[in-house]
Design a protein around this motif. Structure first.
Motif, PDB file in Angstrom:
ATOM      1  N   GLN A  55       0.828  -1.203   0.000  1.00 55.45           N
ATOM      2  CA  GLN A  55       0.000   0.000   0.000  1.00 55.45           C
ATOM      3  C   GLN A  55       0.865   1.257   0.000  1.00 55.45           C
ATOM      4  OE1 GLN A  55      -3.870   0.303   0.201  1.00 55.45           O
ATOM      5  NE2 GLN A  55      -2.738   1.873  -0.910  1.00 55.45           N
ATOM      6  N   ALA A  56       1.938   1.232   0.786  1.00 49.73           N
ATOM      7  CA  ALA A  56       2.835   2.396   0.828  1.00 49.73           C
ATOM      8  C   ALA A  56       3.471   2.633  -0.537  1.00 49.73           C
ATOM      9  CB  ALA A  56       3.910   2.185   1.893  1.00 49.73           C
ATOM     10  N   ARG A  57       3.896   1.568  -1.192  1.00 48.07           N
ATOM     11  CA  ARG A  57       4.490   1.724  -2.524  1.00 48.07           C
ATOM     12  C   ARG A  57       3.473   2.274  -3.520  1.00 48.07           C
ATOM     13  NH1 ARG A  57       9.407  -1.127  -3.032  1.00 48.07           N
ATOM     14  NH2 ARG A  57       9.891  -2.366  -1.169  1.00 48.07           N
ATOM     15  N   SER A  58       2.245   1.774  -3.437  1.00 47.13           N
ATOM     16  CA  SER A  58       1.185   2.264  -4.319  1.00 47.13           C
ATOM     17  C   SER A  58       0.895   3.739  -4.046  1.00 47.13           C
ATOM     18  CB  SER A  58      -0.078   1.431  -4.123  1.00 47.13           C
ATOM     19  OG  SER A  58      -1.141   1.926  -4.906  1.00 47.13           O
ATOM     20  N   TYR A  59       0.763   4.084  -2.769  1.00 47.71           N
ATOM     21  CA  TYR A  59       0.549   5.487  -2.397  1.00 47.71           C
ATOM     22  C   TYR A  59       1.698   6.366  -2.895  1.00 47.71           C
ATOM     23  CZ  TYR A  59      -3.409   4.930   0.933  1.00 47.71           C
ATOM     24  OH  TYR A  59      -4.632   4.724   1.524  1.00 47.71           O
ATOM     25  N   GLY A  60       2.921   5.871  -2.743  1.00 47.41           N
ATOM     26  CA  GLY A  60       4.077   6.657  -3.160  1.00 47.41           C
ATOM     27  C   GLY A  60       4.068   6.946  -4.646  1.00 47.41           C
ATOM     28  N   GLY A  61       3.720   5.929  -5.441  1.00 47.53           N
ATOM     29  CA  GLY A  61       3.629   6.125  -6.884  1.00 47.53           C
ATOM     30  C   GLY A  61       2.533   7.107  -7.254  1.00 47.53           C
ATOM     31  N   GLN A  62       1.397   6.990  -6.589  1.00 41.73           N
ATOM     32  CA  GLN A  62       0.294   7.923  -6.854  1.00 41.73           C
ATOM     33  C   GLN A  62       0.687   9.350  -6.504  1.00 41.73           C
ATOM     34  OE1 GLN A  62      -2.632   6.150  -4.326  1.00 41.73           O
ATOM     35  NE2 GLN A  62      -2.998   4.400  -5.682  1.00 41.73           N
ATOM     36  N   LEU A  63       1.375   9.497  -5.377  1.00 42.51           N
ATOM     37  CA  LEU A  63       1.743  10.830  -4.911  1.00 42.51           C
ATOM     38  C   LEU A  63       2.687  11.527  -5.885  1.00 42.51           C
ATOM     39  CD1 LEU A  63       1.318  12.774  -2.530  1.00 42.51           C
ATOM     40  CD2 LEU A  63       3.330  11.762  -1.453  1.00 42.51           C
ATOM     41  N   GLN A  64       3.555  10.749  -6.526  1.00 44.32           N
ATOM     42  CA  GLN A  64       4.470  11.351  -7.510  1.00 44.32           C
ATOM     43  C   GLN A  64       3.694  12.015  -8.637  1.00 44.32           C
ATOM     44  OE1 GLN A  64       7.227   8.366  -8.879  1.00 44.32           O
ATOM     45  NE2 GLN A  64       8.466   8.448  -7.016  1.00 44.32           N
ATOM     46  N   GLY A  65       2.532  11.452  -8.948  1.00 47.19           N
ATOM     47  CA  GLY A  65       1.747  11.988 -10.051  1.00 47.19           C
ATOM     48  C   GLY A  65       0.861  13.160  -9.690  1.00 47.19           C
ATOM     49  N   CYS A  66       0.645  13.418  -8.394  1.00 42.86           N
ATOM     50  CA  CYS A  66      -0.293  14.493  -8.034  1.00 42.86           C
ATOM     51  C   CYS A  66       0.281  15.497  -7.035  1.00 42.86           C
ATOM     52  CB  CYS A  66      -1.590  13.908  -7.472  1.00 42.86           C
ATOM     53  SG  CYS A  66      -1.428  13.109  -5.845  1.00 42.86           S
ATOM     54  N   ARG A  67       1.517  15.301  -6.592  1.00 40.01           N
ATOM     55  CA  ARG A  67       2.017  16.197  -5.547  1.00 40.01           C
ATOM     56  C   ARG A  67       2.144  17.634  -6.039  1.00 40.01           C
ATOM     57  NH1 ARG A  67       5.869  14.588  -0.542  1.00 40.01           N
ATOM     58  NH2 ARG A  67       5.585  16.529   0.590  1.00 40.01           N
ATOM     59  N   ALA A  68       2.559  17.814  -7.275  1.00 39.96           N
ATOM     60  CA  ALA A  68       2.664  19.179  -7.804  1.00 39.96           C
ATOM     61  C   ALA A  68       1.295  19.853  -7.808  1.00 39.96           C
ATOM     62  CB  ALA A  68       3.252  19.152  -9.211  1.00 39.96           C
ATOM     63  N   GLU A  69       0.271  19.090  -8.182  1.00 38.58           N
ATOM     64  CA  GLU A  69      -1.094  19.625  -8.183  1.00 38.58           C
ATOM     65  C   GLU A  69      -1.531  19.982  -6.759  1.00 38.58           C
ATOM     66  OE1 GLU A  69      -5.418  17.605  -7.916  1.00 38.58           O
ATOM     67  OE2 GLU A  69      -3.992  16.623  -9.273  1.00 38.58           O
ATOM     68  N   LEU A  70      -1.226  19.097  -5.807  1.00 40.61           N
ATOM     69  CA  LEU A  70      -1.607  19.360  -4.416  1.00 40.61           C
ATOM     70  C   LEU A  70      -0.887  20.593  -3.868  1.00 40.61           C
ATOM     71  CD1 LEU A  70      -1.485  15.678  -3.122  1.00 40.61           C
ATOM     72  CD2 LEU A  70      -3.547  17.061  -3.442  1.00 40.61           C
ATOM     73  N   GLU A  71       0.363  20.758  -4.264  1.00 40.69           N
ATOM     74  CA  GLU A  71       1.111  21.933  -3.822  1.00 40.69           C
ATOM     75  C   GLU A  71       0.528  23.204  -4.426  1.00 40.69           C
ATOM     76  OE1 GLU A  71       3.787  22.462  -1.692  1.00 40.69           O
ATOM     77  OE2 GLU A  71       3.293  20.444  -1.000  1.00 40.69           O
ATOM     78  N   ASN A  72       0.159  23.136  -5.706  1.00 42.95           N
ATOM     79  CA  ASN A  72      -0.438  24.311  -6.349  1.00 42.95           C
ATOM     80  C   ASN A  72      -1.774  24.673  -5.707  1.00 42.95           C
ATOM     81  OD1 ASN A  72       1.645  24.640  -8.193  1.00 42.95           O
ATOM     82  ND2 ASN A  72       0.687  23.334  -9.735  1.00 42.95           N
ATOM     83  N   ASP A  73      -2.537  23.646  -5.337  1.00 44.60           N
ATOM     84  CA  ASP A  73      -3.852  23.887  -4.745  1.00 44.60           C
ATOM     85  C   ASP A  73      -3.751  24.470  -3.346  1.00 44.60           C
ATOM     86  OD1 ASP A  73      -5.069  22.972  -6.997  1.00 44.60           O
ATOM     87  OD2 ASP A  73      -5.552  20.987  -6.203  1.00 44.60           O
ATOM     88  N   ARG A  74      -2.600  24.333  -2.695  1.00 47.16           N
ATOM     89  CA  ARG A  74      -2.453  24.853  -1.345  1.00 47.16           C
ATOM     90  C   ARG A  74      -2.696  26.366  -1.300  1.00 47.16           C
ATOM     91  NH1 ARG A  74       2.412  24.846   0.976  1.00 47.16           N
ATOM     92  NH2 ARG A  74       1.522  24.796   3.067  1.00 47.16           N
ATOM     93  N   GLY A  75      -2.364  27.056  -2.386  1.00 42.44           N
ATOM     94  CA  GLY A  75      -2.556  28.502  -2.427  1.00 42.44           C
ATOM     95  C   GLY A  75      -4.024  28.909  -2.354  1.00 42.44           C
ATOM     96  N   TRP A  76      -4.909  27.947  -2.682  1.00 40.83           N
ATOM     97  CA  TRP A  76      -6.349  28.265  -2.654  1.00 40.83           C
ATOM     98  C   TRP A  76      -7.003  27.786  -1.378  1.00 40.83           C
ATOM     99  CZ3 TRP A  76      -8.283  31.229  -6.459  1.00 40.83           C
ATOM    100  CH2 TRP A  76      -7.519  31.344  -7.630  1.00 40.83           C
ATOM    101  N   TRP A  77      -6.251  27.075  -0.508  1.00 42.00           N
ATOM    102  CA  TRP A  77      -6.848  26.530   0.724  1.00 42.00           C
ATOM    103  C   TRP A  77      -6.804  27.617   1.807  1.00 42.00           C
ATOM    104  CZ3 TRP A  77     -10.207  23.313   2.041  1.00 42.00           C
ATOM    105  CH2 TRP A  77     -10.270  22.775   3.330  1.00 42.00           C
ATOM    106  N   PRO A  78      -7.972  28.090   2.256  1.00 40.45           N
ATOM    107  CA  PRO A  78      -8.003  29.261   3.150  1.00 40.45           C
ATOM    108  C   PRO A  78      -7.756  28.967   4.616  1.00 40.45           C
ATOM    109  CG  PRO A  78     -10.233  28.555   2.656  1.00 40.45           C
ATOM    110  CD  PRO A  78      -9.320  27.647   1.873  1.00 40.45           C
ATOM    111  N   PHE A  79      -7.621  27.673   5.004  1.00 39.78           N
ATOM    112  CA  PHE A  79      -7.524  27.356   6.436  1.00 39.78           C
ATOM    113  C   PHE A  79      -6.129  26.863   6.796  1.00 39.78           C
ATOM    114  CE2 PHE A  79     -11.881  26.412   5.019  1.00 39.78           C
ATOM    115  CZ  PHE A  79     -12.523  27.418   5.686  1.00 39.78           C
TER     116      PHE A  79
END
Length: 207
Positions: free
Chosen positions: A183-207
């Motif tokens: 599960q950790a390996r699967s999560y790690g692979g998934q995270l590589q594909g979306c971490r940039a998006e999650l970081e970009n979205d942080r600018g819109w998170w107001p809390f």
């Protein structure tokens, strides 16, 4: 106002308070096998995971895999009960509780070591507990924080039990640890594909 009306009003206020408290807990994520989907559903969990990773150095995909195994993301998860004579509830198998299934004793050690109050039903605190525990396991036993397999064995058995090799007498536990590692390996692979998006979205998170 008549006594009956006051009584009904009191019950109504109590019901609203209970609902408000219940609303503070997040339901388990809709797609628990997809880390990107989890963080999109609960952006504050990504912030918590980021904070844990920065503070303790434990990769978020490893910590999240441990939480998934321990509680399936249920905030108030508990182990099963003992039943005397097969039907009388008689305590629980252990004091494990919350997202991380932390024992009373281990949670107390965490609180004393970090000087944090915290709650086992709060996601950020539970994730920080896992970061703290895995960090200590690396320092004391030399187990890499990236090694989800052995970190989980030490987490489940305690560092003393892991050092004594108690897991070697539990083939079922070794299988669970392999599941956590996958599960950790699967999560790690998934995270590589979306971490940039999650970081970009942080600018819109107001809390």
């Amino acid at each position: 106002m008549e006594p009956g009306v006051v009584l009904h009003a009191s019950y109504a206020l109590l019901a609203l308070a209970v609902l408000a408290l219940g609303g503070c807990a997040n339901a388990p994520p809709r797609s628990p096998d997809d880390l990107c989907a989890i963080f999109r559903e609960y952006p504050d969990w990504y912030e918590d995971a980021r904070d844990m990773e920065s503070r303790w150095g434990t990769p978020m995909h490893v910590a999240m895999a441990i939480i998934k195994q321990e509680s399936s993301y249920q905030h108030d998860a508990r182990p099963p009960r003992y039943y005397a004579l097969g039907f009388i509830p008689w305590g629980r198998v252990s004091s494990a509780y919350g997202y991380a299934q932390a024992l009373d004793s281990a949670w107390g050690d965490f609180q004393r070591a970090t000087d944090e109050g915290g709650s086992r039903t709060r996601f950020a605190d539970s994730l920080s507990f896992i970061g703290w525990y895995t960090d200590a396991t690396q320092r004391q036993l030399g187990v890499s924080k990236w090694d989800a397999f052995n970190q989980y064995l030490a987490y489940h058995e305690g560092r003393g039990g892991f050092s004594r090799g108690t897991h070697r007498r539990k083939p079922w536990l070794v299988q669970v640890a392999r599941k956590v590692d996958r599960q950790a390996r699967s999560y790690g692979g998934q995270l590589q594909g979306c971490r940039a998006e999650l970081e970009n979205d942080r600018g819109w998170w107001p809390f």
